[in-house]
Scaffold this active site. Sequence first.
Site, short mmCIF file in Angstrom:
data_model
loop_
_atom_site.label_atom_id
_atom_site.label_comp_id
_atom_site.label_asym_id
_atom_site.label_seq_id
_atom_site.Cartn_x
_atom_site.Cartn_y
_atom_site.Cartn_z
CE LYS A 126 43.59 35.99 42.50
NZ LYS A 126 42.71 37.13 42.15
NE ARG A 159 42.64 41.68 35.41
CZ ARG A 159 43.09 42.52 36.35
NH1 ARG A 159 43.08 43.83 36.12
NH2 ARG A 159 43.53 42.07 37.48
NE ARG A 196 48.27 43.84 37.29
CZ ARG A 196 47.80 42.75 37.90
NH1 ARG A 196 48.24 42.43 39.11
NH2 ARG A 196 46.87 42.00 37.34
NE ARG A 238 43.46 34.16 36.13
CZ ARG A 238 44.21 34.91 36.95
NH1 ARG A 238 45.20 34.39 37.61
NH2 ARG A 238 43.93 36.17 37.10
NE ARG A 272 46.44 45.85 41.11
CZ ARG A 272 46.14 44.58 40.90
NH1 ARG A 272 46.30 43.69 41.85
NH2 ARG A 272 45.66 44.20 39.73
P1 AP5 Z 1 45.34 42.38 45.19
O1 AP5 Z 1 45.79 41.75 46.47
O2 AP5 Z 1 46.38 42.73 44.17
O3 AP5 Z 1 44.20 41.49 44.53
P2 AP5 Z 1 44.35 40.18 43.63
O4 AP5 Z 1 43.18 39.30 43.97
O5 AP5 Z 1 45.72 39.58 43.78
O6 AP5 Z 1 44.13 40.84 42.21
P3 AP5 Z 1 44.94 40.71 40.85
O7 AP5 Z 1 44.41 41.79 39.96
O8 AP5 Z 1 46.42 40.69 41.05
O9 AP5 Z 1 44.45 39.34 40.40
P4 AP5 Z 1 44.29 38.82 39.00
O10 AP5 Z 1 43.90 37.43 39.34
O11 AP5 Z 1 43.40 39.50 38.06
O12 AP5 Z 1 45.70 39.13 38.34
P5 AP5 Z 1 46.97 38.21 38.06
O13 AP5 Z 1 48.15 39.04 38.30
O14 AP5 Z 1 46.84 36.90 38.76
O15 AP5 Z 1 44.49 43.69 45.59
C1 AP5 Z 1 43.97 44.55 44.59
C2 AP5 Z 1 43.90 45.99 45.14
O16 AP5 Z 1 43.00 46.02 46.24
C3 AP5 Z 1 45.23 46.55 45.68
O17 AP5 Z 1 45.30 47.92 45.40
C4 AP5 Z 1 45.15 46.31 47.18
O18 AP5 Z 1 45.90 47.25 47.91
C5 AP5 Z 1 43.65 46.48 47.43
N1 AP5 Z 1 43.16 45.64 48.52
C6 AP5 Z 1 43.46 44.35 48.78
N2 AP5 Z 1 42.82 43.90 49.87
C7 AP5 Z 1 42.05 44.95 50.30
C8 AP5 Z 1 41.13 45.13 51.37
N3 AP5 Z 1 40.87 44.12 52.25
N4 AP5 Z 1 40.52 46.34 51.50
C9 AP5 Z 1 40.79 47.36 50.64
N5 AP5 Z 1 41.66 47.26 49.61
C10 AP5 Z 1 42.28 46.05 49.43
O19 AP5 Z 1 46.79 37.90 36.50
C11 AP5 Z 1 46.99 38.89 35.51
C12 AP5 Z 1 46.84 38.26 34.13
O20 AP5 Z 1 47.84 37.22 33.95
C13 AP5 Z 1 45.51 37.54 33.85
O21 AP5 Z 1 44.51 38.44 33.42
C14 AP5 Z 1 45.94 36.55 32.74
O22 AP5 Z 1 46.06 37.19 31.51
C15 AP5 Z 1 47.32 36.10 33.20
N6 AP5 Z 1 47.29 34.92 34.08
C16 AP5 Z 1 47.68 34.86 35.39
N7 AP5 Z 1 47.51 33.62 35.87
C17 AP5 Z 1 47.00 32.87 34.85
C18 AP5 Z 1 46.59 31.52 34.73
N8 AP5 Z 1 46.66 30.67 35.78
N9 AP5 Z 1 46.10 31.10 33.54
C19 AP5 Z 1 46.02 31.93 32.48
N10 AP5 Z 1 46.38 33.23 32.52
C20 AP5 Z 1 46.87 33.70 33.70
#
Ligand code: AP5
Length: 216
Positions: free
Chosen positions: A13, A171, A160, A88, A127
């Site tokens: 994402k 997660r 992270r 979410r 990552r």
């Molecule tokens: P990346 O692009 O970072 O993937 P992502 O889908 O953004 O993954 P996240 O881990 O950031 O999502 P998340 O939803 O768990 O975390 P968030 O920060 O929102 O890519 C991941 C890796 O893959 C990278 O190394 C990248 O280089 C690689 N990659 C990408 N595309 C690729 C491809 N095509 N091929 C190969 N490699 C690739 O949330 C963190 C925490 O915050 C949650 O656990 C929760 O506690 C809290 N939180 C956030 N939002 C909310 C909400 N709305 N409600 C409640 N709690 C929340």
Amino acid sequence: MRIVLLGPPGAGKGTQAKLMHDRFGLSHIATGDLLRTAVAERTALGRAAQDYMERGELVPDGLVIDMIDERLQRNGRSDGFMLDGFPRTVAQAEALERWLAARGMPLDDVILLEVPREELVRRLSGRRTCRNCGAMYHVAFDRPAQAGVCDRCGGELYQRDDDREETIRARLAVYDNSTAPLADFYRARGLLREVDGTGEPAQVLDRIVAQLKGRH
Ligand code: AP5
């Protein structure tokens, strides 16, 4: 354009939102980034959110909805946006729907990125993120020129806290229970576009753009 990027942790994402920002100039609003900033700055929100995030659990809906309300108000009426990591839960999706309806600004599309489970774990456990500019790398697929150092700004790369394997599994379970039902929520509204999230990031972007084409 007003777009939600949906998908499990590691689906890409954040990666796709950055590429879409470069191509379309849309604001990228990532609740995970906003919350990590709040934690780093030790604000009241950050102190309340930290333990949930470290365990891989969701931060309570009320806190996140207030945070996004404030962020969307700052975005203004005319600018489009991509929401990454929000909504979410069904409660968050309903709150967003009410917020946008009250301003006559409905969502245009919800992109669901689909990636097999083992690939998600591989992506997240490898990552690395720049502390300074937020650029992302992967220890196997996308290495920086010098280990531990950001190619773009020279900042330090770190893992992270929630990217350890045990927390990743937690997660993913939270995603299955709380976030996956949003696919049906948005399918029922005719907004869901399912996109294969495997392959090179540029290929995934092409698939997203192909889905959006014709409607914008
Ligand atoms: P990346 O692009 O970072 O993937 P992502 O889908 O953004 O993954 P996240 O881990 O950031 O999502 P998340 O939803 O768990 O975390 P968030 O920060 O929102 O890519 C991941 C890796 O893959 C990278 O190394 C990248 O280089 C690689 N990659 C990408 N595309 C690729 C491809 N095509 N091929 C190969 N490699 C690739 O949330 C963190 C925490 O915050 C949650 O656990 C929760 O506690 C809290 N939180 C956030 N939002 C909310 C909400 N709305 N409600 C409640 N709690 C929340």
